[in-house]
Write a protein that holds these residues in place. Structure first.
Motif, PDB file in Angstrom:
ATOM      1  N   PRO A   1       7.892  45.226  19.013  1.00  0.00           N
ATOM      2  CA  PRO A   1       8.618  44.382  19.978  1.00  0.00           C
ATOM      3  C   PRO A   1      10.126  44.450  19.798  1.00  0.00           C
ATOM      4  N   PHE A   2      10.838  44.428  20.910  1.00  0.00           N
ATOM      5  CA  PHE A   2      12.295  44.296  20.927  1.00  0.00           C
ATOM      6  C   PHE A   2      12.614  43.046  21.730  1.00  0.00           C
ATOM      7  N   VAL A   3      13.256  42.079  21.093  1.00  0.00           N
ATOM      8  CA  VAL A   3      13.561  40.805  21.726  1.00  0.00           C
ATOM      9  C   VAL A   3      15.064  40.580  21.682  1.00  0.00           C
TER      10      VAL A   3
ATOM     11  N   ASN B   1       8.451  39.525  15.381  1.00  0.00           N
ATOM     12  CA  ASN B   1       7.915  39.918  14.077  1.00  0.00           C
ATOM     13  C   ASN B   1       7.353  41.338  14.113  1.00  0.00           C
ATOM     14  N   GLY B   2       7.758  42.142  13.156  1.00  0.00           N
ATOM     15  CA  GLY B   2       7.359  43.541  13.113  1.00  0.00           C
ATOM     16  C   GLY B   2       8.275  44.457  13.891  1.00  0.00           C
ATOM     17  N   GLY B   3       9.249  43.871  14.600  1.00  0.00           N
ATOM     18  CA  GLY B   3      10.160  44.675  15.413  1.00  0.00           C
ATOM     19  C   GLY B   3      11.605  44.295  15.201  1.00  0.00           C
ATOM     20  N   THR B   4      12.344  44.137  16.312  1.00  0.00           N
ATOM     21  CA  THR B   4      13.789  43.930  16.267  1.00  0.00           C
ATOM     22  C   THR B   4      14.165  42.709  17.098  1.00  0.00           C
TER      23      THR B   4
ATOM     24  N   VAL C   1      11.391  41.121  10.340  1.00  0.00           N
ATOM     25  CA  VAL C   1      12.176  41.354  11.554  1.00  0.00           C
ATOM     26  C   VAL C   1      13.487  42.044  11.196  1.00  0.00           C
ATOM     27  N   ARG C   2      13.834  43.082  11.954  1.00  0.00           N
ATOM     28  CA  ARG C   2      15.170  43.682  11.849  1.00  0.00           C
ATOM     29  C   ARG C   2      16.096  42.869  12.756  1.00  0.00           C
ATOM     30  N   VAL C   3      17.101  42.237  12.170  1.00  0.00           N
ATOM     31  CA  VAL C   3      18.032  41.403  12.929  1.00  0.00           C
ATOM     32  C   VAL C   3      19.303  42.195  13.202  1.00  0.00           C
TER      33      VAL C   3
END
Length: 465
Positions: free
Chosen positions: A199-201, A240-243, A282-284
């Motif tokens: 996911p990208f949020v 979670n699991g993405g960016t 998460v990558r922030v």
């Protein structure tokens, strides 16, 4: 079957035929170079079609348009020859990734090449596994560039740095003027790191009221506040699991900065009205057009949060300082908004020059809007300068020469006349050698040719150079 060294003929290019290969890779070097045979064999095992040359000047330009990867052995080249060969490749076809191969004792030369626009390098001796890993990174980079287009040296250096920071989960801070493409860079990093399978949020911290932003970011339990009729996960959980991209982080209210700092430190979040700690992976990525150091000095941003976010900084230079990106971006936007037309043939030469001469205060966003408007309002089949709606540049009447200074920052410092005079003075400084002058001005020889042609159209008398 003969060995690679026996097969190679220095007088001509030899293609190691692999019809099933999905891509073409160019290798510049000789069988005497350390790792040459390992490289070619590894590429063939990866089903690549490999074409070998003794030096860059022999490479067929038509072939370069069909490949995105060139390996360059540098052990036999002087520093000057090495720089010229790399510039030749990058200048001819900016989308090509040049991978220099250097000995361990020559790592300083590799660093210099990275500054010139090379995106990666290999240290010899290397293994077939390293080649496989590099090809995977290159494949991910090509796919990710659907999100961020850049052909200029500054842009290529930025992409190379983005690839390095993408492999870590440490916070990333992207800075740059409004419209430079900070969200696109965040998507590039996400795509490169995950392949788009996570996911990208994105959250715009400036567009959401403070009383709603806390719940949006961290989530809430049922009954946490009036109107909370059901539990809702926050953006951190969803990503979670993405960016997670925190856009306009400089606008984040002070009250939420302390809670964000704790989430970044603990790597877990607690919903409003809840007591359960939810573990995060998460990558922030934070983005801002503000100078956070100034915001800290003026009391609008927490210093500890700034240091926490600024672990891996990336700065996107404005479009006016990335001239080589203007036309590739234009083609991308034309292809996006006119998918049924031939994108690379709609811009006339005069329109291209007009695009290169404009200052672009709105950066990439302004360029996109300009091309979209031109496609709708054009009066013919092609896009002419008048279709762009840009203010016509005028040469200021002045007899004062431009003050000597270096780089492209000087080009627009004192109006058009100072700009033109600076270009001419730089060419004279290098004895009419336009390639060296272009390098000093921070542009490619092609961009310099456009600039000189535009100067003639503006009525500037060009002496014999």
């Amino acid at each position: 079957m003969r060995s690679v060294n026996q097969t190679f003929n220095y007088s001509r290019a030899v293609e190691f035929d692999n019809p099933a290969g999905p891509s073409t890779v160019v290798v510049v070097g000789s069988g005497d170079d350390s790792g040459y045979a390992v490289l070619v064999d590894s590429l063939r095992l990866q089903r690549c079609s490999v074409v070998c040359y003794d030096n860059c000047s022999q490479i067929d330009r038509g072939l370069l348009t069909q490949t995105s990867l060139v390996f360059l052995f540098v052990s036999r080249l002087s520093d000057n020859a090495l720089r010229l060969q790399a510039d030749l490749l990058i200048g001819q076809v900016p989308h090509v990734s040049v991978i220099p191969i250097v000995e361990y004792a020559e790592q300083g030369r590799a660093a210099a090449l990275l500054e010139s626009g090379c995106v990666d390098y290999l240290l010899a001796p290397f293994s077939a596994t390293q080649i496989t890993d590099l090809l995977k990174r290159q494949e991910a980079s090509v796919a990710a560039q659907e999100s961020f287009v850049s052909c200029s040296q500054a842009g290529r250096r930025l992409l190379a740095m983005a690839q390095r920071v993408a492999v870590t989960r440490a916070p990333i801070l992207i800075t740059g003027e409004t419209g430079t493409g900070k969200e696109m860079m965040a998507r590039y990093i996400h795509q490169f790191a995950t392949g788009g399978n996570a996911p990208f949020v994105a959250v715009n911290c400036a567009a959401i009221p403070e009383q709603m932003l806390e719940s949006l970011l961290f989530g809430h339990e049922r009954g946490a506040f009036t109107g909370a009729v059901s539990a809702q996960p926050g953006k951190f959980e969803i990503a979670n699991g993405g960016t997670l991209l925190l856009d306009e982080i400089g606008e984040l209210p002070l009250g939420l900065q302390a809670k964000l700092l704790r989430v970044l430190q603990e790597q877990c979040v607690e919903r409003l009205g809840g007591h359960k700690q939810i573990k995060l992976d998460v990558r922030v990525i934070a983005a801002t057009n503000r100078d956070l150091a100034v915001e800290v000095a003026e009391g609008r941003f927490r210093a500890d949060l700034m240091f926490r976010l600024d672990v891996l900084p990336l700065h996107i230079t404005p479009l006016r300082d990335r001239l080589d990106d203007i036309l590739p971006l234009s083609q991308r936007f034309i292809a996006r908004y006119a998918p049924h037309e031939q994108a690379d043939g709609l811009l006339t030469e005069a329109a291209s020059r007009a695009l290169l001469l404009h200052d672009w205060p709105g950066n990439v966003r302004e360029l996109e809007n300009t091309l979209q408007r031109a496609l709708v309002l054009r009066k013919g089949l092609f896009i002419q300068p008048q279709d762009l709606g840009l203010a016509a540049g005028e040469v200021a009447v002045s007899s004062e020469p431009a003050a000597p200074c270096a780089g492209k920052a000087a080009l627009r410092a004192s109006g058009k006349w100072a700009e033109y005079q600076h270009v001419l003075d730089t060419i004279r400084k290098f004895g009419g050698h336009k390639s060296k002058a272009a390098q000093s001005l921070g542009m490619t020889p092609r961009a310099l040719r456009y600039r000189l042609s535009a100067m003639r159209e503006q009525g500037v008398q060009l002496p014999a150079l």
